[in-house]
Design a protein around this motif. Structure first.
Motif, PDB file in Angstrom:
ATOM      1  N   GLN A  27       0.830  -1.197   0.000  1.00  0.00           N
ATOM      2  CA  GLN A  27       0.000   0.000   0.000  1.00  0.00           C
ATOM      3  C   GLN A  27       0.870   1.256   0.000  1.00  0.00           C
ATOM      4  O   GLN A  27       1.972   1.274   0.521  1.00  0.00           O
ATOM      5  N   GLY A  28       0.360   2.314  -0.625  1.00  0.00           N
ATOM      6  CA  GLY A  28       1.029   3.607  -0.574  1.00  0.00           C
ATOM      7  C   GLY A  28       2.238   3.745  -1.476  1.00  0.00           C
ATOM      8  O   GLY A  28       2.954   4.752  -1.391  1.00  0.00           O
ATOM      9  N   LEU A  29       2.498   2.774  -2.351  1.00  0.00           N
ATOM     10  CA  LEU A  29       3.650   2.860  -3.238  1.00  0.00           C
ATOM     11  C   LEU A  29       3.279   3.591  -4.522  1.00  0.00           C
ATOM     12  O   LEU A  29       2.138   3.556  -4.983  1.00  0.00           O
ATOM     13  N   ASP A  30       4.255   4.260  -5.118  1.00  0.00           N
ATOM     14  CA  ASP A  30       4.030   4.964  -6.378  1.00  0.00           C
ATOM     15  C   ASP A  30       4.103   4.027  -7.575  1.00  0.00           C
ATOM     16  O   ASP A  30       3.509   4.291  -8.623  1.00  0.00           O
ATOM     17  N   GLN A  31       4.849   2.934  -7.416  1.00  0.00           N
ATOM     18  CA  GLN A  31       5.004   2.019  -8.540  1.00  0.00           C
ATOM     19  C   GLN A  31       5.309   0.611  -8.030  1.00  0.00           C
ATOM     20  O   GLN A  31       6.091   0.442  -7.094  1.00  0.00           O
ATOM     21  N   GLN A  80      12.089   4.346   0.401  1.00  0.00           N
ATOM     22  CA  GLN A  80      12.483   5.722   0.078  1.00  0.00           C
ATOM     23  C   GLN A  80      12.066   6.124  -1.330  1.00  0.00           C
ATOM     24  O   GLN A  80      11.811   7.287  -1.606  1.00  0.00           O
ATOM     25  N   LEU A  81      11.980   5.148  -2.233  1.00  0.00           N
ATOM     26  CA  LEU A  81      11.570   5.425  -3.612  1.00  0.00           C
ATOM     27  C   LEU A  81      10.091   5.120  -3.845  1.00  0.00           C
ATOM     28  O   LEU A  81       9.561   5.389  -4.928  1.00  0.00           O
ATOM     29  N   LYS A  82       9.443   4.544  -2.829  1.00  0.00           N
ATOM     30  CA  LYS A  82       8.046   4.124  -2.929  1.00  0.00           C
ATOM     31  C   LYS A  82       7.843   3.171  -4.112  1.00  0.00           C
ATOM     32  O   LYS A  82       6.909   3.298  -4.895  1.00  0.00           O
ATOM     33  N   ILE A  83       8.767   2.216  -4.224  1.00  0.00           N
ATOM     34  CA  ILE A  83       8.738   1.242  -5.305  1.00  0.00           C
ATOM     35  C   ILE A  83       8.747  -0.171  -4.724  1.00  0.00           C
ATOM     36  O   ILE A  83       9.460  -0.449  -3.759  1.00  0.00           O
ATOM     37  N   GLY A 357      15.919   3.325 -11.465  1.00  0.00           N
ATOM     38  CA  GLY A 357      16.944   4.374 -11.446  1.00  0.00           C
ATOM     39  C   GLY A 357      16.449   5.736 -11.883  1.00  0.00           C
ATOM     40  O   GLY A 357      17.075   6.757 -11.591  1.00  0.00           O
ATOM     41  N   LYS A 358      15.321   5.771 -12.556  1.00  0.00           N
ATOM     42  CA  LYS A 358      14.756   7.054 -12.999  1.00  0.00           C
ATOM     43  C   LYS A 358      14.078   7.809 -11.864  1.00  0.00           C
ATOM     44  O   LYS A 358      13.779   8.994 -12.007  1.00  0.00           O
ATOM     45  N   LYS A 359      13.821   7.119 -10.773  1.00  0.00           N
ATOM     46  CA  LYS A 359      13.121   7.763  -9.654  1.00  0.00           C
ATOM     47  C   LYS A 359      14.007   8.777  -8.952  1.00  0.00           C
ATOM     48  O   LYS A 359      15.204   8.584  -8.813  1.00  0.00           O
TER      49      LYS A 359
END
Length: 359
Positions: A27-31, A80-83, A357-359
């Motif tokens: 939950q709460g992840l961007d990707q 930290q990256l929400k991935i 790596g683009k994050k």
């Protein structure tokens, strides 16, 4: 300095069947990179490589372990990256599909090489399914006996004293509301599971950075789970993010609560995950001493011994079935291994690594 890796389970074969909690972790992840396909496509290898890469880049990583394979992974998360990268077979429910990128891991398999082994593959899959079902049945029988053990102590409980102990704990643990201005996040997990190598837990890893650890001691049926449920609810009501760890034997029960903002955990420190204080700040909460009629252990010693031996025998039997399932699973994996194109796996790994790596 490498990042910190925390370890836990999000799915387990229990007395209630297979019990998935994966949605709470993702939950709460961007990707989320969803690794689709058979378990034997190299999913775990890709996830292990990604975990190692990002740990060495000084990122904290969550390793979600597979209860059916002590060396396996169901997923990893880089908070930290929400991935997240998800490889388990259980579908994620109630998840925003706009944030999902599907990776076809079956692309790494040459299915033409497997045509002659179709019958053997089907036979092994049936054996795996049967052994895991037998494991659940054994755990279920063990829980039925464990419930009888609980009744002994329930009949000797002083519930008023147990309630007072719980209220005192809550007042001690939570002196103020959370300073966070966001809605509290509740994550549900398992710190341990029944695995082919026996009962495994990650309590030391999950609690090593906490300032205060409370070890709940007691007996079956003395309300340890109820105490934890009330503490978790109090934390959430006061606005704190709460990590709730379910019992790997009976997932309706709880075994640990962590509130990292306040730097504490409180957990059921009894067999099969019994620990004792090692730090000066560690503290024991003895429910048996506080709320059970003195002499109960001695009064029912023979009955307690027989019931304990009975439910543990079924637990041992269940683990043996999980070990049998793992042996069949290893045979199946070896069949697929020769059909996996490692260059395709490397390419899939590189594409995910590049996207992260683009994050």
């Amino acid at each position: 300095m490498p990042g910190k890796v925390i370890h836990y389970f999000a799915g387990d074969y229990t007395a209630k069947g297979f019990y998935p909690l994966y949605d709470f972790s993702f939950q709460g992840l961007d990707q989320v990179f969803m690794l689709q396909g058979l378990p034997y496509t190299g999913k775990v290898d890709v996830m292990k490589k990604l975990l190692k890469e990002w740990e060495e880049k000084d990122f904290n990583v969550e390793a979600i372990h597979t209860s059916t394979d002590n060396q396996g992974l169901d997923g990893i998360i880089i908070p930290q990256l929400k991935i997240g990268i998800y490889g388990a077979e259980t579908p994620l429910l109630n998840f925003d599909l706009d944030h999902v990128e599907y990776i076809n891991m079956n692309a790494a398999i040459n299915f033409d090489q497997l045509k002659d082994q179709k019958d053997q593959i089907l036979s092994l899959k049936n054996k795996i399914k049967k052994a895991r079902l037998e494991a659940v049945n054994s755990f279920k029988k063990g829980l039925e006996i464990h419930d009888e053990l609980e009744e002994i102590y329930i009949d000797e409980m002083n519930f008023a004293k147990a309630d007072q102990l719980t209220n005192d704990l809550i007042n001690h643990l939570f002196t103020t509301k959370s300073t966070s201005d966001t809605n509290p996040v509740v994550k549900r997990r398992f710190f341990g599971a029944s695995t082919p190598e026996g009962v495994t837990d990650y309590i030391p890893n999950l609690t090593e950075d906490l300032n205060k650890r409370y070890f709940i001691k007691g007996r079956a049926g003395t309300g340890k789970s109820t105490i934890l449920k009330k503490i978790a609810a109090a934390g959430e009501n006061l606005g704190y993010d709460v990590e709730i760890y379910h019992c790997g034997f009976d997932p309706v029960s709880l075994d640990m609560v962590i509130v990292r903002e306040l730097g504490f955990c409180i957990f059921d420190s009894t067999d099969p995950h019994e620990y004792f204080p090692e730090r000066e700040s560690d503290e024991i909460v003895d429910v048996y001493a506080e709320a059970v009629t003195p002499g109960t252990d001695e009064k029912y010693a023979d009955e307690i011994s027989n019931l304990t031996r009975g439910y543990k025998s079924y637990m041992k039997e269940g683990v043996a079935f999980l070990k049998e399932a793992k042996q069949h699973d290893d045979e199946l994996a070896s069949i697929y291994q020769d059909a996996v194109d490692t260059s395709v796996l490397d390419s899939l790994f590189e594409s995910i690594q590049m996207e992260i790596g683009k994050k």
